[in-house]
Enzyme design. Structure first.
Site, PDB file in Angstrom:
ATOM      1  N   LYS A   1       0.846  -1.199   0.000  1.00 21.38           N
ATOM      2  CA  LYS A   1       0.000   0.000   0.000  1.00 21.38           C
ATOM      3  C   LYS A   1       0.877   1.242   0.000  1.00 21.38           C
ATOM      4  CE  LYS A   1      -3.888  -2.253   2.197  1.00 21.38           C
ATOM      5  NZ  LYS A   1      -4.249  -2.987   3.388  1.00 21.38           N
TER       6      LYS A   1
ATOM      7  N   GLN B   1      -5.234  -2.444   9.529  1.00 20.13           N
ATOM      8  CA  GLN B   1      -5.023  -3.707   8.810  1.00 20.13           C
ATOM      9  C   GLN B   1      -5.571  -4.884   9.631  1.00 20.13           C
ATOM     10  OE1 GLN B   1      -3.766  -3.852   5.660  1.00 20.13           O
ATOM     11  NE2 GLN B   1      -4.075  -6.059   5.626  1.00 20.13           N
TER      12      GLN B   1
ATOM     13  N   ASP C   1     -11.800   2.038   4.075  1.00 18.80           N
ATOM     14  CA  ASP C   1     -12.140   0.621   3.866  1.00 18.80           C
ATOM     15  C   ASP C   1     -13.646   0.430   3.648  1.00 18.80           C
ATOM     16  OD1 ASP C   1     -10.154  -1.387   3.839  1.00 18.80           O
ATOM     17  OD2 ASP C   1      -9.802  -1.180   5.993  1.00 18.80           O
TER      18      ASP C   1
HETATM   19  N1  GUN Z   1      -6.978  -7.552   5.557  1.00 17.03           N
HETATM   20  C1  GUN Z   1      -7.284  -8.270   4.447  1.00 17.03           C
HETATM   21  N2  GUN Z   1      -8.050  -7.533   3.608  1.00 17.03           N
HETATM   22  C2  GUN Z   1      -8.223  -6.336   4.201  1.00 17.03           C
HETATM   23  C3  GUN Z   1      -8.919  -5.154   3.816  1.00 17.03           C
HETATM   24  O1  GUN Z   1      -9.546  -5.056   2.755  1.00 17.03           O
HETATM   25  N3  GUN Z   1      -8.862  -4.116   4.702  1.00 17.03           N
HETATM   26  C4  GUN Z   1      -8.195  -4.208   5.882  1.00 17.03           C
HETATM   27  N4  GUN Z   1      -8.213  -3.147   6.680  1.00 17.03           N
HETATM   28  N5  GUN Z   1      -7.541  -5.293   6.259  1.00 17.03           N
HETATM   29  C5  GUN Z   1      -7.553  -6.347   5.423  1.00 17.03           C
END
Ligand code: GUN
Length: 301
Positions: free
Chosen positions: A54, A98, A121
């Site tokens: 990211k 996360q 998200d």
């Molecule tokens: N862990 C796996 N996929 C995601 C996601 O789309 N968002 C977040 N915050 N954590 C994740």
């Protein structure tokens, strides 16, 4: 042989557009750029990789991001206090925690503590509610990425039968809503569904988000179906495989996403988009941006 739905290619096309938007944003807002803060708790290696990816994507698109790493044994109160601080920081446009989180922390309480305006998200109940009633500011990243892939390849869900395998809050439920919004007839399958093959076998568009490597076999799909594989399963050898038995299903499908290189790259691309959107929503309060009809925001000057 099916058309390969190339998420890497679509992603790079969208990211070029994002770079232009960031340049425009920078001009409009005195050199500032949209800014994301990612919180990672503990040492989960997969999460660490996702978070690094990211940060790399944000830097490549000229946006800012920072990572806050917290220890595995952090208390829920400490984590929520940090989020409250970020909620009140005007320099932070988006907040992402996360997942997964360690067992002493109630995931829901943490996600609900993020300000809906910064919830890139799209997990906060305010944003989920807006998604349900079609008035969304944000779309959840992976489902939004799937819809972009379909759009890019000219696959219109209207009137089609769509079967979604998996009912997670992150993918299965929201992508079902988005397909419904695009006028598909949607069936959701899950671990208690009886005779899954009957549901998958009648689908014009099949979305697999079960988290089981190679779960969807060729005899479970309809000839000519579009198959979207959301699975990311890491084998003993470290190799990534999807939820679809790719080689045999590709012989029968009309279009299919590979793993890796299908849905995966689109998720981060949609996160970039959501962070720009969050920043513009926050600037809207200053009266410098106007809302266009629909979910997007434009810079007005
Ligand atoms: N862990 C796996 N996929 C995601 C996601 O789309 N968002 C977040 N915050 N954590 C994740």
């Amino acid at each position: 042989m099916a058309t390969l739905i190339d998420g890497k290619k679509v992603s790079s096309v969208i990211r070029e557009g994002i770079k232009k938007r960031v340049r425009l944003y920078r001009k409009m807002f005195k050199g500032s750029v949209p800014n994301l803060t990612v919180i990672i708790v503990g040492n989960n290696p997969a999460s660490q990789t996702y978070v690094r990816n990211k940060a790399k994507a944000f830097a490549e698109c000229g946006m800012r991001s920072s990572i806050i790493a917290m220890p595995e044994d952090i208390s829920q109160t400490e984590l929520i206090n940090k989020i409250s601080e970020l909620n009140g920081d005007p320099d932070v446009n988006g907040i992402l925690v996360q997942l997964p989180l360690p067992p002493q922390i109630e995931e829901r309480d943490v996600l609900y503590s993020i300000s809906p305006e910064k919830d890139v998200d799209c997990f906060h109940p305010v944003n989920v509610g807006k998604l349900v009633n079609g008035s969304h500011d944000f779309l959840p990243c992976t489902p939004a990425g799937i819809m972009e892939l379909l759009r890019y390849y000219g696959i219109d869900p209207a009137g089609k039968r769509c079967t979604v395998v998996g009912r997670s809050n992150i993918v299965g439920k929201p992508v079902s809503l988005l397909m419904l919004e695009k006028n598909a007839t949607v069936t959701i399958c899950h671990s208690r569904t009886v005779n899954i093959s009957e549901m998958t076998g009648s689908a014009d568009i099949l979305i697999a988000a079960v988290g089981r490597a190679g779960f969807i076999k060729a005899d479970m799909i309809k000839e000519g179906a579009v198959v979207i594989d959301v699975g990311i399963n890491r084998g003993q050898d470290g190799k990534l495989t999807g939820d679809v038995a790719f080689a045999e299903v590709a012989e029968k499908a009309s279009a299919i996403t590979p793993v890796p290189g299908g849905v995966g790259p689109m998720t981060i691309t949609m996160l970039l988009m959501n962070t720009i959107r969050a920043a513009l929503i926050q600037h809207r309060h200053s009266g410098r941006v106007q809302r266009r009809k629909g979910a997007s925001y434009t810079i007005s000057g």
